[in-house]
Write an enzyme that holds these catalytic residues in place. Structure first.
Site: not given
Ligand code: NAD
Length: 496
Positions: A155, A287, A388, A232, A179, A182
């Site tokens: 997000f 991140c 985190e 994450s 994708k 959401e």
């Molecule tokens: P998230 O893991 O909750 O969601 C990321 C994606 O995974 C979304 O598209 C979501 O729909 C999907 N998703 C979520 N739960 C799922 C599940 N159980 N099964 C399958 N798909 C699922 O992450 P977020 O809260 O949207 O973003 C924040 C996180 O992203 C933080 O941990 C941040 O550090 C990380 N991030 C990392 C980088 C990097 O380059 N390392 C960059 C940006 C963000």
């Protein structure tokens, strides 16, 4: 917009057409600063991912045969369109994600840089060759696209993160599915309107909105050959295991807990300004946000006092308003999770030097705000030091030597970024050499690699081999074919 007014229902973009989703579940998209409902996003089922994958697989047959010089013409057009719609894209990021307009502009600029870099594919995708590997035998390596690839995005950068992958994937001759998160699907709706205007052939790029069901369908789909995930770490690990077990090429960028070290010789004014921007910019939802500051020796007192002042005075509000330095966090759930983690820090023995919980932001009483927070004397072994927080919370730690500080950095399970603030070249070199993180900053607070370098997370911050952006993206989105070739001298002499 009053709550009772109808809001648009977002569509998917499959095979060159906008289409209503067959989803039975929808989520509200919320402006985090105002709590207004902006749209309804469909949680697309497996069948819709299948339709996108079939369309992309069929488009691949002619797209891979389109010369790279022609494929990049669509990207040149996209770059111009993104420049023309720069303000609208940036405002959309702020409205759905909560960051300030300047931060959103920086994000869209980074997205455009990736398009520009991918326009160099006719050079970047070249192979290698060597004549006479044995007498009269030549060998060469060519790069070919994989087929259908997909991105699953988080997000916090709704406009930038799909661009770490998509422009390179299609420039290399693959076809693509995005994708988005959401929580923030609106920016990609606008980007896909521009991609549509750029005139890409049907099926080359596809947009499927959704959450877990759509992700699982991507992970399992036999036609999808490569997956790029950002989010994450627990989900990164899940995506990596499930998709790689099915023989797919996978790169998963995960979470982080980024330390910055402040040496006594650092320029205090610059260090304070830059590390405050890193910790509190985008409300800490980056991140590459600094989340631990380790002071060394005499740096402790002046840095702590200066940071306390900056944190207490940061202007928090709606990202579209002038003068606002920090926006909202993404959701009410996120705010309460951050506030609980601040309390956990206190329960584990840290002092809450500046407490950003429960703020009132005039005019935006329903918004999801947390003000900058400083936790002092955080124990490196505590949960708070390892977790985190993904909010505007900086944990302060103190040691007496640079070796102790580097040991703290290297004991962390995370490895996304580590930064050092100093005026000593020797200290900088030691840190660069020894720190166990993939993105290093020397007097830099957010060491975000430009589009032409890989975004190099390590340890629990990354699962895979090749990272997003730059030459790594070319490696990821192509498979190498090696040809060893011999021509009979006899054939040649008979013909001529
Ligand atoms: P998230 O893991 O909750 O969601 C990321 C994606 O995974 C979304 O598209 C979501 O729909 C999907 N998703 C979520 N739960 C799922 C599940 N159980 N099964 C399958 N798909 C699922 O992450 P977020 O809260 O949207 O973003 C924040 C996180 O992203 C933080 O941990 C941040 O550090 C990380 N991030 C990392 C980088 C990097 O380059 N390392 C960059 C940006 C963000």
């Amino acid at each position: 917009m009053p709550q009772s007014q109808p809001v648009p229902t977002l569509q998917n973009y499959i095979n060159g057409e906008w289409c209503n989703s067959i989803a039975s579940e929808f989520l509200d998209v919320i402006n985090p600063a105002t709590a207004e409902r902006l749209a309804k996003v469909p949680l697309s089922p497996e069948a819709e991912v299948d339709r996108a994958a079939q369309a992309a697989a069929s488009a691949f047959q002619s797209w891979r045969r389109t010369p790279p010089t022609q494929r990049v013409q669509y990207l040149f057009r996209l770059k111009v369109l993104m420049d023309e719609h720069f303000e609208d894209l940036s405002r959309t990021v702020t409205i759905e994600c909560g960051k300030t307009l300047d931060e959103a502009r920086g994000e869209i600029r980074r997205a455009i840089e990736n398009v520009e870099t991918a326009c160099g594919i006719p050079m970047m995708m070249q192979g290698a060759n060597l004549e006479d590997i044995a007498s009269g035998i030549d060998e060469y390596m060519i790069r070919q696209p994989l087929g259908v690839a997909a991105a699953i995005a988080p997000f916090n950068f709704p406009g930038m993160i799909p661009f770490w992958f998509m422009p390179y994937a299609i420039a290399c001759g693959n076809t693509y599915i995005v994708k988005p998160s959401e929580k923030v699907p609106l920016t990609m709706q606008k980007v896909f309107q521009l991609l549509d205007q750029a005139g890409l052939p049907k099926g080359v790029i596809n947009l499927v909105n959704g959450s877990k069901a759509a992700v699982d369908a991507i992970l399992d789909h036999p036609l999808i050959r490569a997956i790029s995930f950002v989010g994450s770490s627990p989900v990164a690990k899940y995506v990596y295991s499930r998709a790689s077990a099915q023989g797919k090429r996978v790169q998963c960028q995960g979470g982080a807990k980024n330390p910055v070290i402040v040496l006594p010789d650092a320029d205090l004014e610059m260090t304070t300004r830059i590390t405050a921007d890193s910790a509190f910019g985008c409300a800490g939802q980056r991140c590459l946000a600094a989340s631990i500051a380790i002071t060394v020796g005499a740096a402790q007192q002046p840095y702590t006092e200066a940071m306390a002042e900056v944190a207490a005075n940061r202007v928090v509000g709606y990202g579209l308003d002038t003068g606002v330095q920090m926006g909202a966090v993404i959701s009410a759930q996120s705010r309460s999770r951050i506030e609980q983690l601040i309390q956990q820090g206190a329960d584990e023995g840290a002092k809450i030097l500046i407490d950003g919980r429960n703020p009132t932001v005039a005019g935006y009483e329903r918004g999801h705000f947390v003000r900058p927070t400083l936790l002092q004397n955080v124990d490196p072994r505590s949960q708070t030091a390892q977790t985190e927080i993904f909010g505007p919370v900086l944990s302060l730690m103190h040691v007496e030597t640079i070796d102790e500080a580097i040991a703290l950095v290297n004991n962390s399970p995370w490895g996304n970024m580590a930064c050092l603030f100093t005026t000593s070249g020797a200290a900088a070199r030691k840190f660069r050499y020894e720190a166990e993180a993939g993105n290093i900053g020397i007097n830099i607070g957010v060491a975000a690699p430009m589009a032409f370098f890989p975004f190099s997370g390590w340890k629990e911050s990354f699962y895979g081999d090749l990272h997003g952006q730059g030459q790594h993206a070319i490696e990821f989105f192509t498979q190498t074919k090696v040809v060893v070739e011999r021509w009979s001298q006899k054939d040649w002499s008979r013909q001529f």
